[in-house]
Design a protein around this motif. Structure first.
Motif, PDB file in Angstrom:
ATOM      1  N   PHE A  76       4.362  -5.370   8.371  1.00 31.66           N
ATOM      2  CA  PHE A  76       5.013  -5.262   9.667  1.00 31.66           C
ATOM      3  C   PHE A  76       3.924  -5.571  10.695  1.00 31.66           C
ATOM      4  O   PHE A  76       3.060  -4.723  10.955  1.00 31.66           O
ATOM      5  N   PRO A  77       3.928  -6.761  11.293  1.00 29.37           N
ATOM      6  CA  PRO A  77       2.848  -7.134  12.209  1.00 29.37           C
ATOM      7  C   PRO A  77       2.650  -6.157  13.362  1.00 29.37           C
ATOM      8  O   PRO A  77       1.533  -5.979  13.839  1.00 29.37           O
ATOM      9  N   SER A  78       3.713  -5.500  13.789  1.00 29.43           N
ATOM     10  CA  SER A  78       3.579  -4.556  14.902  1.00 29.43           C
ATOM     11  C   SER A  78       2.852  -3.276  14.484  1.00 29.43           C
ATOM     12  O   SER A  78       2.401  -2.517  15.339  1.00 29.43           O
ATOM     13  N   LYS A  79       2.716  -3.044  13.162  1.00 26.19           N
ATOM     14  CA  LYS A  79       2.068  -1.827  12.664  1.00 26.19           C
ATOM     15  C   LYS A  79       0.673  -2.083  12.090  1.00 26.19           C
ATOM     16  O   LYS A  79      -0.141  -1.176  12.029  1.00 26.19           O
ATOM     17  N   ALA A  80       0.418  -3.308  11.634  1.00 28.69           N
ATOM     18  CA  ALA A  80      -0.871  -3.627  10.995  1.00 28.69           C
ATOM     19  C   ALA A  80      -1.973  -3.718  12.048  1.00 28.69           C
ATOM     20  O   ALA A  80      -1.722  -4.075  13.207  1.00 28.69           O
ATOM     21  N   ILE A  81      -3.205  -3.398  11.626  1.00 33.38           N
ATOM     22  CA  ILE A  81      -4.329  -3.567  12.537  1.00 33.38           C
ATOM     23  C   ILE A  81      -4.472  -5.058  12.834  1.00 33.38           C
ATOM     24  O   ILE A  81      -4.210  -5.903  11.983  1.00 33.38           O
ATOM     25  N   SER A  82      -4.883  -5.397  14.042  1.00 28.91           N
ATOM     26  CA  SER A  82      -4.883  -6.804  14.462  1.00 28.91           C
ATOM     27  C   SER A  82      -5.811  -7.659  13.607  1.00 28.91           C
ATOM     28  O   SER A  82      -5.503  -8.823  13.337  1.00 28.91           O
ATOM     29  N   MET A  83      -6.936  -7.120  13.176  1.00 37.53           N
ATOM     30  CA  MET A  83      -7.870  -7.877  12.351  1.00 37.53           C
ATOM     31  C   MET A  83      -7.179  -8.379  11.083  1.00 37.53           C
ATOM     32  O   MET A  83      -7.412  -9.499  10.631  1.00 37.53           O
ATOM     33  N   TRP A  84      -6.327  -7.560  10.494  1.00 29.30           N
ATOM     34  CA  TRP A  84      -5.632  -7.896   9.243  1.00 29.30           C
ATOM     35  C   TRP A  84      -4.771  -9.148   9.407  1.00 29.30           C
ATOM     36  O   TRP A  84      -4.686  -9.989   8.518  1.00 29.30           O
ATOM     37  N   LEU A  85      -4.142  -9.267  10.552  1.00 33.36           N
ATOM     38  CA  LEU A  85      -3.203 -10.354  10.791  1.00 33.36           C
ATOM     39  C   LEU A  85      -3.880 -11.718  10.837  1.00 33.36           C
ATOM     40  O   LEU A  85      -3.229 -12.736  10.641  1.00 33.36           O
ATOM     41  N   ASN A  86      -5.174 -11.734  11.106  1.00 33.50           N
ATOM     42  CA  ASN A  86      -5.917 -12.991  11.222  1.00 33.50           C
ATOM     43  C   ASN A  86      -6.732 -13.308   9.974  1.00 33.50           C
ATOM     44  O   ASN A  86      -7.608 -14.164  10.022  1.00 33.50           O
ATOM     45  N   MET A  87      -6.449 -12.637   8.864  1.00 34.01           N
ATOM     46  CA  MET A  87      -7.208 -12.827   7.633  1.00 34.01           C
ATOM     47  C   MET A  87      -6.320 -13.412   6.538  1.00 34.01           C
ATOM     48  O   MET A  87      -5.114 -13.205   6.543  1.00 34.01           O
TER      49      MET A  87
END
Length: 133
Positions: A76-87
């Motif tokens: 859930f992109p709204s719940k994941a830490i932002s760093m995770w989304l760019n990896m």
């Protein structure tokens, strides 16, 4: 221990559970050296204090006990830490290994357990990271 008491209650494999938001209180309400295995199922990407929580996992694990973390690139992109989304997947695994090392564990092993479906070109990547105390 998990955030959703309804999901915990519906899990017939549990004999006991504790509903707790580990982002608010990153402690585990258990005695030292009391578990053989600690799991984190597709949720490491939602933790804002993963090292503190993994230190707690290490504390409650018996000697020789294992931490098993499952992870995919679905979240859930709204719940994941932002760093995770760019990896990418490899970077996720390296990050988890780093968390574990900073929490006092040794080198972890990673396994790709992605299901392969004949005739399907789209897969849902799934990985396990495992480390022993």
């Amino acid at each position: 221990t998990g955030m959703n008491p309804l999901e915990l209650m519906a899990n017939d494999q549990l004999t006991d559970y504790e509903a707790r938001n580990l982002n608010v209180n990153p402690t585990l309400p258990y005695e030292d050296n009391s578990f053989d295995v600690v799991t984190c199922v597709v949720s490491i990407d939602y933790l804002i204090k993963p090292i503190e929580i993994l230190k707690e996992a290490r504390r409650v694990l018996k000697p020789g006990g294992k931490v098993i973390i499952s992870q995919s690139n679905r979240c859930f992109p709204s719940k994941a830490i932002s760093m995770w989304l760019n990896m990418n997947d490899r970077q996720h695994l390296e990050l988890i290994n780093g968390y574990l090392q900073y929490a006092g564990f040794g080198k972890a092993q990673a396994y790709d357990i992605t299901a392969s479906v004949p005739g399907e070109s789209f897969n849902n990547p799934m990985f396990i990271v495992e480390v022993t105390k």
